[in-house]
Design a protein around this motif. Sequence first.
Motif, PDB file in Angstrom:
ATOM      1  N   HIS A 167      15.124  21.625   2.815  1.00 15.99           N
ATOM      2  CA  HIS A 167      15.146  20.291   2.112  1.00 15.99           C
ATOM      3  C   HIS A 167      13.916  19.762   1.833  1.00 15.99           C
ATOM      4  O   HIS A 167      13.027  19.497   2.810  1.00 15.99           O
ATOM      5  CB  HIS A 167      15.991  19.338   3.137  1.00 15.99           C
ATOM      6  CG  HIS A 167      16.281  17.870   2.664  1.00 15.99           C
ATOM      7  ND1 HIS A 167      17.550  17.463   2.619  1.00 15.99           N
ATOM      8  CD2 HIS A 167      15.426  17.044   1.903  1.00 15.99           C
ATOM      9  CE1 HIS A 167      17.466  16.121   2.150  1.00 15.99           C
ATOM     10  NE2 HIS A 167      16.164  16.009   1.687  1.00 15.99           N
ATOM     11  N   LYS A 212      13.827  20.097  -4.610  1.00 17.70           N
ATOM     12  CA  LYS A 212      14.635  19.169  -5.396  1.00 17.70           C
ATOM     13  C   LYS A 212      13.704  18.581  -6.487  1.00 17.70           C
ATOM     14  O   LYS A 212      12.519  18.200  -6.610  1.00 17.70           O
ATOM     15  CB  LYS A 212      15.166  18.022  -4.574  1.00 17.70           C
ATOM     16  CG  LYS A 212      15.920  18.462  -3.292  1.00 17.70           C
ATOM     17  CD  LYS A 212      16.387  17.569  -2.650  1.00 17.70           C
ATOM     18  CE  LYS A 212      16.693  17.846  -1.175  1.00 17.70           C
ATOM     19  NZ  LYS A 212      17.885  18.780  -1.176  1.00 17.70           N
ATOM     20  N   HIS A 271      11.330  17.461  -1.358  1.00 15.43           N
ATOM     21  CA  HIS A 271      11.107  17.183  -2.735  1.00 15.43           C
ATOM     22  C   HIS A 271       9.669  17.111  -3.032  1.00 15.43           C
ATOM     23  O   HIS A 271       8.776  16.313  -2.688  1.00 15.43           O
ATOM     24  CB  HIS A 271      11.302  15.418  -2.376  1.00 15.43           C
ATOM     25  CG  HIS A 271      12.686  15.066  -1.937  1.00 15.43           C
ATOM     26  ND1 HIS A 271      13.852  14.519  -2.583  1.00 15.43           N
ATOM     27  CD2 HIS A 271      13.132  15.220  -0.805  1.00 15.43           C
ATOM     28  CE1 HIS A 271      14.912  14.192  -1.833  1.00 15.43           C
ATOM     29  NE2 HIS A 271      14.475  14.584  -0.740  1.00 15.43           N
ATOM     30  N   HIS A 327      20.507  14.666   6.569  1.00 18.78           N
ATOM     31  CA  HIS A 327      20.187  13.487   7.200  1.00 18.78           C
ATOM     32  C   HIS A 327      21.216  13.243   8.607  1.00 18.78           C
ATOM     33  O   HIS A 327      21.012  13.333   9.377  1.00 18.78           O
ATOM     34  CB  HIS A 327      20.017  12.188   6.378  1.00 18.78           C
ATOM     35  CG  HIS A 327      18.912  12.136   5.495  1.00 18.78           C
ATOM     36  ND1 HIS A 327      17.761  11.829   5.814  1.00 18.78           N
ATOM     37  CD2 HIS A 327      18.662  12.543   3.971  1.00 18.78           C
ATOM     38  CE1 HIS A 327      16.767  11.937   4.818  1.00 18.78           C
ATOM     39  NE2 HIS A 327      17.436  12.440   3.712  1.00 18.78           N
ATOM     40  N   HIS A 366      22.622  14.307   0.284  1.00 20.52           N
ATOM     41  CA  HIS A 366      21.978  13.362   1.011  1.00 20.52           C
ATOM     42  C   HIS A 366      22.936  12.420   1.769  1.00 20.52           C
ATOM     43  O   HIS A 366      23.633  11.543   0.907  1.00 20.52           O
ATOM     44  CB  HIS A 366      21.073  12.514   0.589  1.00 20.52           C
ATOM     45  CG  HIS A 366      19.913  13.471   0.091  1.00 20.52           C
ATOM     46  ND1 HIS A 366      19.681  14.299  -1.007  1.00 20.52           N
ATOM     47  CD2 HIS A 366      18.646  13.135   0.703  1.00 20.52           C
ATOM     48  CE1 HIS A 366      18.402  14.444  -0.949  1.00 20.52           C
ATOM     49  NE2 HIS A 366      17.517  13.945  -0.144  1.00 20.52           N
ATOM     50  N   ASP A 409      12.133  17.874   4.772  1.00 21.10           N
ATOM     51  CA  ASP A 409      12.229  16.586   3.959  1.00 21.10           C
ATOM     52  C   ASP A 409      11.094  16.235   3.417  1.00 21.10           C
ATOM     53  O   ASP A 409      10.796  14.637   3.428  1.00 21.10           O
ATOM     54  CB  ASP A 409      12.938  15.361   4.747  1.00 21.10           C
ATOM     55  CG  ASP A 409      13.499  14.551   3.708  1.00 21.10           C
ATOM     56  OD1 ASP A 409      13.512  14.714   2.413  1.00 21.10           O
ATOM     57  OD2 ASP A 409      13.874  13.308   4.072  1.00 21.10           O
TER      58      ASP A 409
END
Length: 393
Positions: free
Chosen positions: A73, A137, A75, A253, A230, A304
């Motif tokens: 995960h 992502k 970004h 999460h 998410h 994350d």
Amino acid sequence: MSDSFLIDNIGSLVTNDPALGEGILGLVEDAALVVEDGLVTWAGPRSRIPEGAARERFDAGGRAVVPGFVDSHAHLVFAGDRTREFEARMSGRPYTAGGIRTTVAATRAATDDELRANVRRLVAEALRSGTTTVECKSGYGLTVEDEARSLRLAGERTDEVTYLGAHVVPPEYAEKPDAYVDLVRGEMLDACAPHARWIDVFCDRGAFDGDQTRAILAAGKERGLVPRVHAGQLGPGPGVAIAVELGAASADHVTHLSDADVEALASSETVATLLPGAEFSTRSPYPDARRLLDAGATVALAADCNPGSSYTTNIPFCIALAVRDMNMTPAEAVWAATMGGARALRRTDVGRLSPGARADVVLLDAPSPVHLSYRPGVPLVAQVWQNGTPRLP
Ligand code: NIG
Ligand code: FE
């Protein structure tokens, strides 16, 4: 002749194969590992190294070896940062989904090369702390062109690319969110599906509701993308139920969970991916990992990395948080960051060091994998091999 080498004199080897060693980590003490053409071909005790196994020998000096971390995960395609927002939060202001829009403006204004450099920088940073597989992502473009470009740039660095057009409703659609949902599951999906393996929705307060989430993920599935969600970061909601209903690879999460959510995760293939960096950096309560593990859910740990809620790529840090503050055992946390991440990405070639696995190998400057949580904040990664190739100077 094949390109082979032996990592010898390993004090403690995490194979993640309980048939090869002790406990969930399949731990072998006084171990060795044979690598051939980028794959693990043998793992076990030194006393049983196959004869003529390899041409070259690397001496691990009694240190621990673990599989490369699988960060499921992240970004990474963004520009700018949100230092001020973090500072404000640490003075008491709460985290909200709306902060994403700051990064959207910066990302839209950035050149391809600027975004490319950011992804490269963060993937290299992650590698230095032992991450050999990273998901990435989109979600800071939020126009047809900017989402497709984010995915293309992510695809230059990883195969695990996730379309997250439904990260937040961008400002130009503030008055007509349903028109944005139609774009995300229509024209934007058409442009993005060829560049992605996964589709994700931020199903939460201030982002997308259950009906919107279901509609977007269903459209993605029709185009061959596999959902991940998410869910339950900022408050309770329908995200987990939808993830399980649609066969998502993971619900991420999962900080706010009902009993039904826990039950649904435990009785499905959907992995519960915990992201303690986000709770750390938003000063929020951590997810209840024990409740999930004790119910029998598969738990992954990921960093994350993003400029808003969790600006870290460091999986050992997340392991330490999971052990200290989420009551995971050191072994559970290491498993979750390796095999758990692989499960969340539906990969069988990574997250383990047993025959047939990709030779993504992390050598620690420590005698045991427990040191990843026992020595928080200490850079313990001494060497990383990716596909059998050493990557650190
Ligand atoms: O996973 N929750 C949604 N997305 C990110 C945060 C994005 C941001 O704040 O920029 C997350 O925490
Ligand atoms: Fe996220």
